[in-house]
Design an enzyme around this catalytic site. Structure first.
Site, PDB file in Angstrom:
ATOM      1  CG  ASP A  25      -2.092   0.931   1.088  1.00  0.00           C
ATOM      2  OD1 ASP A  25      -2.313   1.451  -0.023  1.00  0.00           O
ATOM      3  OD2 ASP A  25      -2.794   1.163   2.088  1.00  0.00           O
ATOM      4  CG  HIS A  42      -0.052   2.003  -9.351  1.00  0.00           C
ATOM      5  ND1 HIS A  42      -0.249   1.593  -8.046  1.00  0.00           N
ATOM      6  CD2 HIS A  42      -1.167   2.709  -9.678  1.00  0.00           C
ATOM      7  CE1 HIS A  42      -1.422   2.032  -7.620  1.00  0.00           C
ATOM      8  NE2 HIS A  42      -2.004   2.720  -8.594  1.00  0.00           N
ATOM      9  CG  LEU A 136      10.255 -17.119  -3.937  1.00  0.00           C
ATOM     10  CD1 LEU A 136       9.866 -17.110  -2.451  1.00  0.00           C
ATOM     11  CD2 LEU A 136      11.004 -15.811  -4.255  1.00  0.00           C
TER      12      LEU A 136
HETATM   13  C1  FPP Z   1      -1.915   0.075  -3.367  1.00  0.00           C
HETATM   14  O1  FPP Z   1      -1.429   1.411  -3.325  1.00  0.00           O
HETATM   15  C2  FPP Z   1      -1.395  -0.628  -4.522  1.00  0.00           C
HETATM   16  C3  FPP Z   1      -2.137  -1.227  -5.519  1.00  0.00           C
HETATM   17  C4  FPP Z   1      -3.615  -1.260  -5.507  1.00  0.00           C
HETATM   18  C5  FPP Z   1      -1.504  -1.853  -6.689  1.00  0.00           C
HETATM   19  C6  FPP Z   1      -0.273  -2.655  -6.418  1.00  0.00           C
HETATM   20  C7  FPP Z   1       0.496  -2.801  -7.675  1.00  0.00           C
HETATM   21  C8  FPP Z   1       1.855  -2.786  -7.774  1.00  0.00           C
HETATM   22  C9  FPP Z   1       2.753  -2.716  -6.613  1.00  0.00           C
HETATM   23  C10 FPP Z   1       2.539  -2.812  -9.110  1.00  0.00           C
HETATM   24  C11 FPP Z   1       2.305  -4.020  -9.930  1.00  0.00           C
HETATM   25  C12 FPP Z   1       2.700  -5.282  -9.293  1.00  0.00           C
HETATM   26  C13 FPP Z   1       2.442  -6.489  -9.842  1.00  0.00           C
HETATM   27  C14 FPP Z   1       2.854  -7.699  -9.108  1.00  0.00           C
HETATM   28  C15 FPP Z   1       1.744  -6.653 -11.139  1.00  0.00           C
HETATM   29  P1  FPP Z   1      -2.501   2.588  -3.412  1.00  0.00           P
HETATM   30  O2  FPP Z   1      -2.659   2.964  -4.830  1.00  0.00           O
HETATM   31  O3  FPP Z   1      -3.753   2.183  -2.711  1.00  0.00           O
HETATM   32  O4  FPP Z   1      -1.770   3.723  -2.619  1.00  0.00           O
HETATM   33  P2  FPP Z   1      -2.471   4.872  -1.770  1.00  0.00           P
HETATM   34  O5  FPP Z   1      -3.117   4.220  -0.582  1.00  0.00           O
HETATM   35  O6  FPP Z   1      -1.319   5.726  -1.376  1.00  0.00           O
HETATM   36  O7  FPP Z   1      -3.444   5.577  -2.660  1.00  0.00           O
END
Ligand code: FPP
Length: 255
Positions: A25, A42, A136
């Protein structure tokens, strides 16, 4: 089938967590802090995924599970959702060869039926290619929700029980349900990490986290590096994993 339950038996516990599960997050806030669009967070988050996979290999973690997209993330702006899908496709296209070379098995769990055909095919190919790797197991939870998982397992279990002639109304057991859970191939997580400062489970692995040690950090996911993972593992190593027993019982066992 590896299934071992933390509620019906006491699992073996090692110094290094066998299974680490992470809610990644803080990508959006990382970007906003830098006056960048959320999607930049992201992209940087995807780099952090590569780093953590490498560190898990080095530390001897056997299972790494990442919450990439929840059942509820469809509620985000359409542009962000489609960018996350494209990032997922790019990750699969670029990383699977490297994963295979490093003896990593890739699994993707969740309700994949909502993804487009290209993504579903890439996922199926990546899983097939890496299926026999053993060093892994990296699991990506995509369109995943803990309640979805429990309900799909219940539905499969009842169909199987009926086919085996189990009378209606006869109680089901944990052992009947567990093999139908999406991650039945893995032991339950030893260590759960959530980055980005929130302290909640957000419908992640609800069943499997029953006795998992929880670690929350303020660090935004794109900044999560090997030192951060080591800090989480060090915190895990301080915990006394009692699984319902008393502290005295544990001392007796080790003496
Ligand atoms: C949460 O941060 C993150 C996500 C919903 C997406 C996670 C994706 C990645 C780390 C990149 C791609 C990875 C793979 C394995 C394909 P948020 O956007 O909710 O952050 P915020 O709370 O600060 O808004």
């Amino acid at each position: 089938m590896i299934y071992s339950s933390s509620t019906t038996a006491v699992p073996e516990v090692g110094t290094v967590p066998r299974h680490v599960a992470i809610i990644m997050d803080g990508n959006g806030r990382w970007a906003t802090k830098r006056f960048l669009p959320r999607v930049a967070g992201h992209v940087k988050g995807a780099d952090a995924v590569r780093g953590v996979v490498e560190t898990c290999l080095e530390r001897g973690v056997e299972y790494l599970t990442l919450f990439a997209f929840s059942s509820e993330n469809w509620r985000r702006p359409e542009e962000e959702v489609s960018m996350l899908m494209r990032l997922f496709v790019t990750m699969l296209e670029r990383e699977v060869v490297k994963m295979h070379a490093n003896d990593i098995r890739l699994k993707v769990v969740g309700d994949l039926s909502r993804f487009n055909e290209q993504l579903q095919t890439l996922i199926a190919n990546a899983e097939r290619k890496t299926a026999r790797n053993t060093r892994l197991t990296v699991t990506i939870c995509a369109n995943y929700g803990g309640r979805w998982d429990i309900m799909q397992a219940v539905n499969k279990m009842t169909v199987e029980a009926a086919a085996n002639g189990q009378p209606a109304g006869q109680a089901y057991t944990e052992e009947q349900l567990a093999p139908h859970l999406a991650m039945a191939y893995a032991p339950e997580p030893d260590l759960f990490i959530r980055t980005g400062g929130e302290q909640r489970i957000s419908n992640f692995l609800l069943w499997q986290l029953a006795y998992t040690e929880l670690f929350f950090t303020e660090t935004f996911w794109p900044d999560f590096n090997d030192e951060c993972l080591d800090a989480a593992i060090a915190s895990y190593q301080q915990r006394e994993r009692r699984f319902g027993r008393t502290s005295a019982q544990l001392t007796e066992k080790t003496n």
